[in-house]
Design a protein around this motif. Structure first.
Motif, PDB file in Angstrom:
ATOM      1  N   VAL A   1       1.061  -0.772   0.132  1.00  0.00           N
ATOM      2  CA  VAL A   1      -0.424  -0.142  -0.211  1.00  0.00           C
ATOM      3  C   VAL A   1       0.857   1.138   0.279  1.00  0.00           C
ATOM      4  CG1 VAL A   1      -1.581   1.080   1.310  1.00  0.00           C
ATOM      5  CG2 VAL A   1      -1.989  -1.297   1.205  1.00  0.00           C
ATOM      6  N   ILE A   2       1.797   0.965   0.709  1.00  0.00           N
ATOM      7  CA  ILE A   2       2.981   2.145   1.022  1.00  0.00           C
ATOM      8  C   ILE A   2       3.398   2.430  -0.361  1.00  0.00           C
ATOM      9  CG2 ILE A   2       5.231   3.161   2.084  1.00  0.00           C
ATOM     10  CD1 ILE A   2       3.986   2.442   4.574  1.00  0.00           C
ATOM     11  N   VAL A   3       4.087   1.541  -1.138  1.00  0.00           N
ATOM     12  CA  VAL A   3       4.991   1.732  -2.525  1.00  0.00           C
ATOM     13  C   VAL A   3       3.991   2.425  -3.873  1.00  0.00           C
ATOM     14  CG1 VAL A   3       4.991   0.579  -4.670  1.00  0.00           C
ATOM     15  CG2 VAL A   3       5.840  -0.525  -2.015  1.00  0.00           C
ATOM     16  N   GLU A   4       2.278   1.895  -3.624  1.00  0.00           N
ATOM     17  CA  GLU A   4       1.236   2.097  -4.357  1.00  0.00           C
ATOM     18  C   GLU A   4       1.571   4.068  -3.936  1.00  0.00           C
ATOM     19  OE1 GLU A   4      -3.386   1.998  -5.150  1.00  0.00           O
ATOM     20  OE2 GLU A   4      -2.003   0.261  -5.089  1.00  0.00           O
ATOM     21  N   ARG A   5       1.375   4.039  -2.954  1.00  0.00           N
ATOM     22  CA  ARG A   5       1.116   5.529  -2.778  1.00  0.00           C
ATOM     23  C   ARG A   5       2.146   6.262  -2.356  1.00  0.00           C
ATOM     24  NH1 ARG A   5      -1.866   6.678   2.546  1.00  0.00           N
ATOM     25  NH2 ARG A   5      -3.450   5.611   1.490  1.00  0.00           N
ATOM     26  N   ILE A   6       3.830   5.759  -2.539  1.00  0.00           N
ATOM     27  CA  ILE A   6       4.250   7.461  -2.864  1.00  0.00           C
ATOM     28  C   ILE A   6       4.888   6.934  -4.570  1.00  0.00           C
ATOM     29  CG2 ILE A   6       5.435   7.290  -0.361  1.00  0.00           C
ATOM     30  CD1 ILE A   6       7.392   4.773  -1.132  1.00  0.00           C
ATOM     31  N   GLY A   7       5.090   6.000  -4.706  1.00  0.00           N
ATOM     32  CA  GLY A   7       4.734   5.422  -6.521  1.00  0.00           C
ATOM     33  C   GLY A   7       6.345   5.265  -6.794  1.00  0.00           C
ATOM     34  N   MET A   8       7.171   4.745  -6.041  1.00  0.00           N
ATOM     35  CA  MET A   8       8.244   4.045  -6.233  1.00  0.00           C
ATOM     36  C   MET A   8       8.633   2.781  -4.833  1.00  0.00           C
ATOM     37  SD  MET A   8      11.001   6.653  -3.872  1.00  0.00           S
ATOM     38  CE  MET A   8       9.604   8.317  -4.973  1.00  0.00           C
ATOM     39  N   PRO A   9       9.984   2.087  -5.325  1.00  0.00           N
ATOM     40  CA  PRO A   9       9.686   1.566  -4.001  1.00  0.00           C
ATOM     41  C   PRO A   9      10.838   2.024  -2.282  1.00  0.00           C
ATOM     42  CG  PRO A   9      10.936   0.265  -5.964  1.00  0.00           C
ATOM     43  CD  PRO A   9      10.434   2.092  -6.232  1.00  0.00           C
ATOM     44  N   ILE A  10      10.299   0.851  -1.503  1.00  0.00           N
ATOM     45  CA  ILE A  10      10.436   2.080  -0.029  1.00  0.00           C
ATOM     46  C   ILE A  10      11.871   2.409  -0.137  1.00  0.00           C
ATOM     47  CG2 ILE A  10      10.362   1.476   2.212  1.00  0.00           C
ATOM     48  CD1 ILE A  10       7.950  -0.520   2.377  1.00  0.00           C
ATOM     49  N   SER A  11      12.758   0.838  -0.459  1.00  0.00           N
ATOM     50  CA  SER A  11      14.476   1.517  -0.679  1.00  0.00           C
ATOM     51  C   SER A  11      14.444   3.349  -1.279  1.00  0.00           C
ATOM     52  CB  SER A  11      14.470   1.245  -1.191  1.00  0.00           C
ATOM     53  OG  SER A  11      14.811  -0.081  -2.319  1.00  0.00           O
ATOM     54  N   THR A  12      14.129   3.001  -2.262  1.00  0.00           N
ATOM     55  CA  THR A  12      14.110   4.472  -2.982  1.00  0.00           C
ATOM     56  C   THR A  12      13.914   5.782  -2.006  1.00  0.00           C
ATOM     57  OG1 THR A  12      14.121   3.192  -5.068  1.00  0.00           O
ATOM     58  CG2 THR A  12      13.834   5.728  -5.261  1.00  0.00           C
ATOM     59  N   PHE A  13      12.762   5.594  -1.517  1.00  0.00           N
ATOM     60  CA  PHE A  13      12.169   6.367  -0.546  1.00  0.00           C
ATOM     61  C   PHE A  13      12.974   6.869   0.136  1.00  0.00           C
ATOM     62  CE2 PHE A  13       9.071   8.300   2.597  1.00  0.00           C
ATOM     63  CZ  PHE A  13       8.627   9.756   2.014  1.00  0.00           C
ATOM     64  N   PHE A  14      13.186   5.733   0.845  1.00  0.00           N
ATOM     65  CA  PHE A  14      14.485   5.806   1.631  1.00  0.00           C
ATOM     66  C   PHE A  14      15.454   6.616   1.542  1.00  0.00           C
ATOM     67  CE2 PHE A  14      12.119   3.521   4.868  1.00  0.00           C
ATOM     68  CZ  PHE A  14      13.386   3.004   6.582  1.00  0.00           C
ATOM     69  N   GLU A  15      16.291   6.501   0.113  1.00  0.00           N
ATOM     70  CA  GLU A  15      16.631   7.067  -0.050  1.00  0.00           C
ATOM     71  C   GLU A  15      17.170   8.503  -0.563  1.00  0.00           C
ATOM     72  OE1 GLU A  15      18.442   5.636  -3.489  1.00  0.00           O
ATOM     73  OE2 GLU A  15      18.907   3.547  -2.231  1.00  0.00           O
ATOM     74  N   ILE A  16      15.899   8.553  -0.747  1.00  0.00           N
ATOM     75  CA  ILE A  16      15.725  10.118  -1.623  1.00  0.00           C
ATOM     76  C   ILE A  16      15.491  10.822   0.102  1.00  0.00           C
ATOM     77  CG2 ILE A  16      14.006  11.158  -2.137  1.00  0.00           C
ATOM     78  CD1 ILE A  16      14.139   9.388  -4.798  1.00  0.00           C
ATOM     79  N   ALA A  17      14.803  10.389   0.787  1.00  0.00           N
ATOM     80  CA  ALA A  17      13.143  11.097   1.810  1.00  0.00           C
ATOM     81  C   ALA A  17      13.618  10.695   3.455  1.00  0.00           C
ATOM     82  CB  ALA A  17      11.839  10.910   1.912  1.00  0.00           C
ATOM     83  N   GLY A  18      14.675   9.388   3.570  1.00  0.00           N
ATOM     84  CA  GLY A  18      14.323   9.059   4.945  1.00  0.00           C
ATOM     85  C   GLY A  18      13.612   8.240   5.587  1.00  0.00           C
ATOM     86  N   GLU A  19      14.297   7.903   6.780  1.00  0.00           N
ATOM     87  CA  GLU A  19      13.530   7.137   7.038  1.00  0.00           C
ATOM     88  C   GLU A  19      12.387   7.572   8.082  1.00  0.00           C
ATOM     89  OE1 GLU A  19      13.042   3.222  10.879  1.00  0.00           O
ATOM     90  OE2 GLU A  19      14.938   4.467  10.443  1.00  0.00           O
ATOM     91  N   THR A  20      12.677   8.875   8.258  1.00  0.00           N
ATOM     92  CA  THR A  20      11.689   9.986   9.341  1.00  0.00           C
ATOM     93  C   THR A  20      10.165   9.957   8.247  1.00  0.00           C
ATOM     94  OG1 THR A  20      12.823  10.704  10.979  1.00  0.00           O
ATOM     95  CG2 THR A  20      10.764  12.247  10.312  1.00  0.00           C
ATOM     96  N   ALA A  21      10.239  10.763   7.342  1.00  0.00           N
ATOM     97  CA  ALA A  21       9.614  10.778   6.344  1.00  0.00           C
ATOM     98  C   ALA A  21       8.732   9.495   5.818  1.00  0.00           C
ATOM     99  CB  ALA A  21      10.065  11.139   4.211  1.00  0.00           C
ATOM    100  N   PHE A  22       9.192   8.554   5.916  1.00  0.00           N
ATOM    101  CA  PHE A  22       8.728   7.061   5.790  1.00  0.00           C
ATOM    102  C   PHE A  22       7.391   6.784   6.139  1.00  0.00           C
ATOM    103  CE2 PHE A  22       9.228   2.604   6.525  1.00  0.00           C
ATOM    104  CZ  PHE A  22       7.781   2.152   4.918  1.00  0.00           C
ATOM    105  N   ARG A  23       7.712   6.992   8.214  1.00  0.00           N
ATOM    106  CA  ARG A  23       7.313   6.520   9.192  1.00  0.00           C
ATOM    107  C   ARG A  23       6.270   7.578   8.902  1.00  0.00           C
ATOM    108  NH1 ARG A  23       9.217   1.103   9.766  1.00  0.00           N
ATOM    109  NH2 ARG A  23      11.282   1.209   9.818  1.00  0.00           N
TER     110      ARG A  23
END
Length: 152
Positions: free
Chosen positions: A22-44
């Motif tokens: 669900v998160i991958v669909e919402r952010i439009g990218m793999p979680i690992s990529t989102f972590f690299e771009i936005a960081g863990e705080t944004a992911f949480r």
């Protein structure tokens, strides 16, 4: 990480909801990529929003391994009517599973040493135990045996 949440959720209900999907669909990218771009705080933050939405539905939900790190997420899970199942294992078993799993590369695994991962494990374990309505020890058990124990 590596406890078999997705495997067990699928056995409990083939139409289970995987929070990570669900998160991958919402952010439009793999979680690992989102972590690299936005960081863990944004992911949480996104994870908390998705958790709140999903706990207002019925059905089986497989959460991400770090969902309990947020006090807000623990509150959401505790106040929900859902049964919260903690698939408990020792660190060495989980580390071996994560190391062997080449199809599901976890950002925290890539970015932390074994010692750091053990510290993450030790920080999460009591949080899972505190909110769990059912604790299932998984070491040395097949997915089918774990399922039977949950359903007992």
């Amino acid at each position: 990480m590596g406890a078999g949440k997705t495997t067990i959720a699928n056995l409990l209900s083939p139409d289970f909801i995987d929070m990570d999907d669900v998160i991958v669909e919402r952010i439009g990218m793999p979680i690992s990529t989102f972590f690299e771009i936005a960081g863990e705080t944004a992911f949480r933050e996104i994870e908390s929003q998705v958790l709140l939405e999903l706990t207002q539905t019925s059905g089986v939900i497989s959460t991400g391994g770090g969902v309990v790190m947020s006090e807000e997420n623990r509150r959401i899970l505790s106040k929900s009517k859902a049964e919260v199942i903690y698939l408990k294992s020792d660190f060495d078993t989980l580390y071996q599973r994560i190391t062997a799993d080449k199809s599901n590369v976890r950002p925290l695994f890539l970015n932390n040493s074994r010692v750091e991962l053990q510290a993450i494990f030790e920080a999460r374990a009591p949080l899972y135990e505190a909110i769990a309505t059912q604790i299932i020890t998984i070491s040395g058990k097949s997915p089918e045996a774990i399922l039977k124990e949950i359903q007992a």
